[in-house]
Motif scaffolding. Structure first.
Motif, PDB file in Angstrom:
ATOM      1  N   LEU A 212      -0.746 -13.856  -0.142  1.00  0.00           N
ATOM      2  CA  LEU A 212      -1.657 -13.026   0.653  1.00  0.00           C
ATOM      3  C   LEU A 212      -2.601 -13.931   1.437  1.00  0.00           C
ATOM      4  O   LEU A 212      -3.272 -14.789   0.857  1.00  0.00           O
ATOM      5  N   ALA A 215      -5.882 -10.430   6.030  1.00  0.00           N
ATOM      6  CA  ALA A 215      -5.112  -9.320   6.615  1.00  0.00           C
ATOM      7  C   ALA A 215      -5.495  -9.179   8.084  1.00  0.00           C
ATOM      8  O   ALA A 215      -6.568  -8.669   8.407  1.00  0.00           O
ATOM      9  N   ALA A 237      -2.025  -6.331   7.982  1.00  0.00           N
ATOM     10  CA  ALA A 237      -3.133  -5.491   7.500  1.00  0.00           C
ATOM     11  C   ALA A 237      -2.582  -4.381   6.607  1.00  0.00           C
ATOM     12  O   ALA A 237      -1.393  -4.045   6.689  1.00  0.00           O
ATOM     13  N   PRO A 238      -3.424  -3.786   5.765  1.00  0.00           N
ATOM     14  CA  PRO A 238      -2.950  -2.700   4.911  1.00  0.00           C
ATOM     15  C   PRO A 238      -2.261  -1.589   5.724  1.00  0.00           C
ATOM     16  O   PRO A 238      -2.779  -1.147   6.745  1.00  0.00           O
ATOM     17  N   PRO A 259       2.303  -8.437  -0.824  1.00  0.00           N
ATOM     18  CA  PRO A 259       1.884  -7.687   0.382  1.00  0.00           C
ATOM     19  C   PRO A 259       2.388  -6.248   0.381  1.00  0.00           C
ATOM     20  O   PRO A 259       1.715  -5.354   0.909  1.00  0.00           O
ATOM     21  N   ARG A 263      -0.891  -4.161  -0.344  1.00  0.00           N
ATOM     22  CA  ARG A 263      -1.363  -3.755   0.995  1.00  0.00           C
ATOM     23  C   ARG A 263      -0.482  -2.659   1.593  1.00  0.00           C
ATOM     24  O   ARG A 263      -0.717  -2.242   2.732  1.00  0.00           O
ATOM     25  N   VAL A 265       2.397  -2.792   2.956  1.00  0.00           N
ATOM     26  CA  VAL A 265       3.034  -3.139   4.238  1.00  0.00           C
ATOM     27  C   VAL A 265       4.522  -2.788   4.183  1.00  0.00           C
ATOM     28  O   VAL A 265       5.100  -2.606   3.106  1.00  0.00           O
TER      29      VAL A 265
END
Ligand code: NAP
Length: 330
Positions: A212, A215, A237-238, A259, A263, A265
């Protein structure tokens, strides 16, 4: 109709690989489908693999190379197309297991053919070609995922190449803030001319490999794969997504699930070759409309069939800036 036509051919005869311009009999194209007088083609990374001994892409020999073609219909066994229609064809088995577009003539099934959309010329269609169409498919996938202008910076990798340069242009035209990642420092102004707000060195994405990183990106179009894609996923980014289409930087993806699970993604796979024809025609209509890339004159590099060999060598090592437009009649 002449008995023969000129084509760029890759062949393996008795285990010996060769490639170059040849004069082929028209019968080599078979029968049926749509016979097209090819006026323009282009050079894609996949063509460099099809025209290379170790590329493992060509599935027939001899093979007329070229996954993209545009020209005028001469004959058609389908009511959808008539002599004189301006059309293009790309993907499916073209230039891989079916004779392709780096030639004066091509014959393809009608359900591989796209009528040239209103407002797009044969030149523009082939400057865009499969690479630009893949960029458009990537943008559509990000939009389907919910991406809207104003969401934040969008990263485009391999930005000076075919997929990358058209992606920069389309995204900037839609009003996105575009960050272009490139290994060619000298191309920064050119990329800004296409609409990139910022240009970063491609090494930035790979130099600190952590699961990570901050972001940063609201979305990404990646045609490089490998460590670049891993570094990019760590910086999404989330809720953001990357549309991944290529592997010029490597096929192996060394990343973690973090991620994805911390997040949320998404990794969206893009395959231009197998797009169902109705969707392909719809995306080309959008390329002529809201996704229309600007700056195509800056992207295009005009060549003749005789220059294709050098172009294939250049694209094989990631050296091309923009898109080759091949005049197959020259
Ligand atoms: N999935 C699909 O349907 C589809 C369709 C079309 C293309 N593709 C794939 O997408 C990729 C790009 O195709 P293209 O036609 O755009 O090729 P291209 O014009 O050669 O562009 C590729 C770009 O990638 C960058 N690059 C090259 N080597 C690299 C390396 N070792 N590490 C990091 N970046 C590198 C370079 O850009 P910079 O110098 O600016 O970094 C290069 O210009 C290929 O893998 C191709 O097979 C897939």
């Amino acid at each position: 109709m002449p008995d023969t036509f000129t084509a760029y051919v890759a062949r393996t005869d008795d285990g010996v690989f060769s490639r170059g311009i040849e004069e082929l009999p028209v019968e080599a194209l078979g029968t049926g489908g749509v016979l097209i007088a090819v006026h323009r083609s282009t050079v894609n990374y996949k063509d460099s693999l099809a025209a290379s001994e170790k590329g493992r892409v060509a599935r027939i020999s001899p093979l007329v190379v070229g996954i993209d073609l545009a020209g005028e219909v001469l004959e058609s066994d389908s009511d959808e197309f008539r002599p004189g229609d301006l059309v293009m064809a790309s993907g499916y088995d073209i230039g891989v297991a079916h004779h392709g577009g780096l030639a004066q003539l091509a014959r393809v099934p009608a359900d591989w053919v796209v009528k040239l959309p209103e407002g797009i010329s044969l030149d523009e269609a082939m400057v865009i070609g499969t690479a630009g169409y893949t960029a458009a498919l990537s943008v559509v996938a990000l939009q389907d995922h919910g991406l809207l202008p104003g969401a934040g910076p969008i990263l485009v990798t391999g930005a000076t190449g075919g997929v990358g340069s058209v992606a920069v242009s389309i995204l900037a035209g839609l009003g996105h803030e575009v960050v272009a990642s490139s290994g060619k420092a000298s191309a920064a102004d050119w990329l800004k001319g296409l609409g990139a707000t910022t240009v970063i060195d491609r090494a930035e994405l790979t130099e600190t490999p952590k699961p990570l990183m901050p972001a940063t990106y609201a979305g990404a179009v990646d045609c490089v794969g490998g460590d670049t894609l891993a570094g990019l996923v760590a910086r999404l980014a989330p809720g953001a997504a990357v549309a991944a289409s290529g592997n010029t930087g490597g096929a192996k993806l060394d990343t973690t699930v973090l991620p994805f699970i911390l997040r949320g993604v998404s990794l969206l796979g893009i395959d231009s070759a197998t797009t169902p024809i109705a969707r392909r025609r719809m995306v080309w209509d959008r390329i002529a409309g809201d996704l229309r890339p600007h700056g195509l004159d800056a992207i295009r590099r005009d060549i003749a069939l005789a220059d294709v060999e050098a172009a294939l060598d250049e694209i094989a090592v990631g050296g091309v800036q923009g898109r080759y437009l091949v005049d197959t009649t020259a």
